[in-house]
Design a protein around this motif. Structure first.
Motif, short mmCIF file in Angstrom:
data_model
loop_
_atom_site.label_atom_id
_atom_site.label_comp_id
_atom_site.label_asym_id
_atom_site.label_seq_id
_atom_site.Cartn_x
_atom_site.Cartn_y
_atom_site.Cartn_z
N HIS A 94 -8.99 -28.70 46.65
CA HIS A 94 -9.98 -28.92 45.59
C HIS A 94 -9.42 -29.74 44.43
CE1 HIS A 94 -12.22 -26.00 47.86
NE2 HIS A 94 -11.34 -25.05 47.62
N GLN A 95 -8.59 -30.71 44.73
CA GLN A 95 -8.03 -31.63 43.73
C GLN A 95 -7.26 -30.89 42.64
OE1 GLN A 95 -11.45 -33.97 42.49
NE2 GLN A 95 -11.05 -35.47 44.10
N ASN A 96 -6.61 -29.80 43.00
CA ASN A 96 -5.70 -29.12 42.09
C ASN A 96 -4.28 -29.55 42.41
OD1 ASN A 96 -7.84 -27.75 40.90
ND2 ASN A 96 -7.74 -26.09 42.40
N PHE A 97 -3.36 -29.30 41.47
CA PHE A 97 -2.01 -29.85 41.63
C PHE A 97 -0.96 -28.76 41.44
CE2 PHE A 97 -4.75 -33.32 40.47
CZ PHE A 97 -4.31 -34.38 41.24
N VAL A 98 0.14 -28.91 42.22
CA VAL A 98 1.29 -28.01 42.14
C VAL A 98 2.52 -28.86 41.85
CG1 VAL A 98 2.72 -26.36 43.40
CG2 VAL A 98 0.24 -26.40 43.76
N PRO A 99 3.34 -28.50 40.86
CA PRO A 99 4.51 -29.31 40.51
C PRO A 99 5.67 -29.11 41.46
CG PRO A 99 4.44 -27.38 39.13
CD PRO A 99 3.19 -27.32 39.97
N ALA A 100 6.48 -30.15 41.62
CA ALA A 100 7.71 -30.02 42.39
C ALA A 100 8.71 -29.21 41.58
CB ALA A 100 8.28 -31.41 42.71
N ASP A 101 9.72 -28.70 42.25
CA ASP A 101 10.75 -27.92 41.58
C ASP A 101 11.45 -28.75 40.49
OD1 ASP A 101 12.65 -25.43 41.79
OD2 ASP A 101 13.98 -27.18 41.72
N PRO A 102 11.72 -28.17 39.31
CA PRO A 102 12.35 -28.93 38.22
C PRO A 102 13.65 -29.63 38.62
CG PRO A 102 11.51 -26.86 37.38
CD PRO A 102 11.35 -26.81 38.88
N GLN A 103 14.48 -28.96 39.43
CA GLN A 103 15.74 -29.60 39.84
C GLN A 103 15.48 -30.86 40.64
OE1 GLN A 103 19.17 -28.47 39.34
NE2 GLN A 103 19.42 -30.60 39.97
N VAL A 104 14.52 -30.77 41.58
CA VAL A 104 14.16 -31.94 42.39
C VAL A 104 13.54 -33.02 41.51
CG1 VAL A 104 12.66 -32.76 44.26
CG2 VAL A 104 13.85 -30.57 44.47
N THR A 105 12.70 -32.60 40.56
CA THR A 105 12.04 -33.56 39.67
C THR A 105 13.05 -34.35 38.85
OG1 THR A 105 10.01 -32.26 39.49
CG2 THR A 105 10.50 -33.76 37.69
N VAL A 106 13.97 -33.64 38.22
CA VAL A 106 14.97 -34.32 37.38
C VAL A 106 15.86 -35.23 38.23
CG1 VAL A 106 16.96 -33.98 35.88
CG2 VAL A 106 14.92 -32.55 35.60
N ASP A 107 16.30 -34.72 39.39
CA ASP A 107 17.15 -35.55 40.27
C ASP A 107 16.43 -36.82 40.70
OD1 ASP A 107 18.82 -32.83 42.05
OD2 ASP A 107 19.16 -33.73 40.09
N ARG A 108 15.15 -36.68 41.03
CA ARG A 108 14.38 -37.84 41.49
C ARG A 108 14.21 -38.86 40.37
NH1 ARG A 108 9.33 -36.08 44.73
NH2 ARG A 108 11.04 -35.45 46.08
N LEU A 109 13.89 -38.38 39.16
CA LEU A 109 13.71 -39.28 38.03
C LEU A 109 15.02 -39.97 37.67
CD1 LEU A 109 11.36 -37.17 35.74
CD2 LEU A 109 10.78 -39.24 37.01
N ILE A 110 16.11 -39.20 37.73
CA ILE A 110 17.42 -39.81 37.46
C ILE A 110 17.71 -40.90 38.49
CG2 ILE A 110 19.91 -39.39 37.50
CD1 ILE A 110 19.36 -36.65 36.26
N SER A 111 17.42 -40.60 39.76
CA SER A 111 17.66 -41.59 40.82
C SER A 111 16.85 -42.86 40.59
CB SER A 111 17.31 -40.98 42.17
OG SER A 111 17.47 -41.93 43.20
N LEU A 112 15.58 -42.69 40.25
CA LEU A 112 14.73 -43.86 40.01
C LEU A 112 15.18 -44.63 38.78
CD1 LEU A 112 11.24 -42.26 40.74
CD2 LEU A 112 12.44 -43.92 42.16
#
Length: 328
Positions: A57-75
């Protein structure tokens, strides 16, 4: 988080979803006092970065903070490296900096315990995001239809569309369910390699031989798993997979769909029915195999197996018996 490339609103949306997972755009808009357009843009960008997963129903769940920060750092690092690529001398600093890292911290990051189906699936999705070459899996479950619909199919589609090699061993009793059996044959037709075994160890997933998700302990609940990245542990997991793979049968060699006792039912699978229909229509094996998108050897193996099951002494006899049994 602006230093990592997120705008103020994007960070606010992500933080809000950490506190209120499963929220939709309208609720976020009201809580953050933002316009519908701005919230939609933020959700789109966060989803594109893999920081959010869209639920029902177009609701959203966030990724784990550790994964999020690692991914943003990588990008972020990727962009910075592209901007300052001409400064080659800076590369020599990397080795010195890594030498200063805390070894104990690195060891902690090499193994992570996760509990609950939701967390395990999130870790698999996170690892899937970075997988580029190969996914190996042992799946001992016998009731997989719901898992396939909700979780497996999207991941498999994403991997195959990216050209990732997919090798999977499943329990033969999983083929009792026609939806599950048809799905695995569909995967095989798309290039995945599927094998079947009558006995499997604990569930196992390996990604690019760089990371693996394994059971927390032999006989442990399926709700507990360990994500490992240490090279020796991943190598052990891959070795176990290869041993099981070697002893398993190719999906195309399995005679039809099986009943709950593991005995083949007296009816052909969809692949076998197509082989029968093609055998009756096409004279040469080479042409028949080409029409079905399989090798001549596999095509002939299917025909030999069908003749044996039908008790036929020729292909013409097999066609007659198949029609009598309403197989074609």
């Amino acid at each position: 988080m602006s230093v990592l490339g997120l705008s103020g609103l994007e960070e606010a949306v992500y933080r809000y979803l950490l506190r209120n997972p499963g929220s939709g755009g309208q609720r976020i808009q009201l809580e953050l006092c933002a316009t519908r357009r701005d919230v939609a843009r933020a959700l789109t960008r966060l989803s594109g970065l893999g920081l959010l997963h869209e639920a029902a129903h177009q609701n959203f769940v966030p990724a784990d903070p550790q994964v999020t920060v690692d991914r943003l750092i990588s990008l972020r690092l990727r962009g910075l490296y592209e901007e300052v690529g001409h400064v080659t001398r800076a590369r020599s600093v990397v080795g010195a900096l890594r030498a200063e890292q805390n070894i104990a911290a690195e060891a902690e990051l090499s193994m992570e315990r996760v509990e609950g189906v939701t967390q395990i699936r999130e870790r698999i999705e996170d690892l899937a995001f970075f997988t580029r070459k190969e996914v190996l899996s042992l799946e001992p479950g016998v009731r997989l239809a719901e898992v396939i619909r909700e979780h497996t199919r999207p991941l498999d589609t994403r991997w195959l569309n990216r050209g990732v090699q997919l090798r999977r061993v499943v329990h033969e009793k999983a083929l009792v369910d026609s939806y599950t059996a048809d799905y695995f044959r569909e995967l095989a037709a798309q290039g995945a390699e599927i094998r079947v075994a009558d006995e499997l160890p604990e569930p196992l997933f390996a990604f690019d031989r760089q990371a693996a998700v394994v059971s927390a302990a032999p006989g442990a609940s399926a709700m507990r798993a360990v994500v490992v990245r240490e090279a020796g542990l991943v190598s052990t997991a891959v070795t176990l997979f290869e041993k099981v793979w070697e002893g398993a049968a190719d999906l195309l060699d399995v005679d039809g769909v099986r009943n709950e006792s593991g005995v083949a039912q007296d009816r052909p699978s969809k692949v076998e029915r197509r082989v029968l229909e093609t055998m009756c229509r096409v004279g040469k094996d080479e042409a028949g195999a080409r029409d079905l998108g399989m090798s001549v050897r596999t095509y002939r193996r299917h025909i030999a197996g069908l003749l044996d099951r039908l008790g036929a002494n020729s292909r013409a006899h097999a066609a007659l018996l198949a029609r009598e049994r309403d197989w074609i």
